[in-house]
Motif scaffolding. Structure first.
Motif, PDB file in Angstrom:
ATOM      1  N   THR A 156     -32.050  24.942  26.252  1.00  0.00           N
ATOM      2  CA  THR A 156     -30.664  25.381  26.071  1.00  0.00           C
ATOM      3  C   THR A 156     -30.376  26.624  26.897  1.00  0.00           C
ATOM      4  O   THR A 156     -29.368  26.712  27.600  1.00  0.00           O
ATOM      5  CB  THR A 156     -30.390  25.671  24.577  1.00  0.00           C
ATOM      6  N   ARG A 157     -31.275  27.597  26.819  1.00  0.00           N
ATOM      7  CA  ARG A 157     -31.073  28.831  27.594  1.00  0.00           C
ATOM      8  C   ARG A 157     -31.116  28.555  29.098  1.00  0.00           C
ATOM      9  O   ARG A 157     -30.455  29.225  29.888  1.00  0.00           O
ATOM     10  CB  ARG A 157     -32.131  29.875  27.233  1.00  0.00           C
ATOM     11  N   ARG A 192     -30.053  25.877  30.611  1.00  0.00           N
ATOM     12  CA  ARG A 192     -28.738  25.352  31.012  1.00  0.00           C
ATOM     13  C   ARG A 192     -27.750  26.510  31.177  1.00  0.00           C
ATOM     14  O   ARG A 192     -26.968  26.542  32.130  1.00  0.00           O
ATOM     15  CB  ARG A 192     -28.216  24.349  29.975  1.00  0.00           C
ATOM     16  N   SER A 193     -27.806  27.474  30.260  1.00  0.00           N
ATOM     17  CA  SER A 193     -26.931  28.661  30.362  1.00  0.00           C
ATOM     18  C   SER A 193     -27.265  29.453  31.624  1.00  0.00           C
ATOM     19  O   SER A 193     -26.362  29.970  32.298  1.00  0.00           O
ATOM     20  CB  SER A 193     -27.118  29.582  29.156  1.00  0.00           C
ATOM     21  N   LEU A 220     -24.861  30.503  34.718  1.00  0.00           N
ATOM     22  CA  LEU A 220     -24.689  31.901  35.149  1.00  0.00           C
ATOM     23  C   LEU A 220     -24.936  32.053  36.647  1.00  0.00           C
ATOM     24  O   LEU A 220     -24.185  32.737  37.341  1.00  0.00           O
ATOM     25  CB  LEU A 220     -25.678  32.810  34.399  1.00  0.00           C
TER      26      LEU A 220
END
Length: 197
Positions: free
Chosen positions: A115-116, A118-119, A123
């Motif tokens: 999940t991180r 993908r973030s 960014l």
């Protein structure tokens, strides 16, 4: 008077560039730290021979090295590399869902890192577009990376460990790259803006 206001604008833009890069670097470091813990949990949860799984080499895992000569190319390389790993992380998660109990901390950690990540890709993409608004984000060279064909349990365990180890290496390279880019990209914008005005 005009020069002063211009300097303020360019300094503001540079600060924005620095903040955006700092935010990206912060998330990169966090995901890197989580990936280190994840590998430990992964090894601990694979039963006997877990050391062996992590020493075998396999081919169809994305390369962790950043490429490109220009800062724009290197940022794109970071973005496409992270993107290339996302389906592999999902595959490892799916495989481990079959091999672990639903309460396994490994599944929680795998989900968090995916999940991180993908973030982080988002960014990097928005940072790229803010610094190079006139350059489109190219598609990954060679298209999406191919996932391995169906694997037996041993191959799955090897694949999982290699993916996680290589991804950790990529994050380490990204972290180093972003620190280098800060001086090249954000400072250069001040000079360019001042020059144009």
């Amino acid at each position: 008077m005009a020069v002063d206001s211009t300097r303020t604008v360019s300094a503001g833009r540079s600060q924005q560039c620095g903040n955006s890069l700092q935010q990206t670097l912060k998330l990169t470091r966090l995901v890197h730290k989580e990936s280190v813990d994840l590998i430990k949990t992964y090894r601990a949860s694979q039963g006997e021979l877990s050391e062996v799984f992590c020493k075998v080499s396999i081919n169809n895992v994305p390369d962790p090295n950043i490429s490109g000569l220009e800062p724009s190319e290197r940022i794109v390389s970071i973005y496409t590399h992270i993107q290339a790993f996302l389906p592999h992380l999902k595959r490892v998660y799916d495989q481990q869902t079959d091999l672990q109990l639903p309460t396994s901390p490994l599944l929680t950690q795998l989900y968090s890192v995916s999940t991180r990540s993908r973030s982080l890709a988002a960014l990097v993409n928005s940072f790229y577009q803010s610094v190079f608004p006139n350059l489109p984000v190219p598609e990954p060279a060679g298209g999406p990376t191919t996932l391995p064909p169906p694997q037996n349990v041993f191959q799955q365990k090897v694949y999982g460990c290699v993916v996680l180890k290589t991804y950790k290496e990529l994050l380490s390279n990204v972290s180093r790259e972003l620190r280098t880019l800060k001086n090249k990209v954000c400072r250069r914008r001040i000079q360019m803006n001042t020059f144009f005005f």
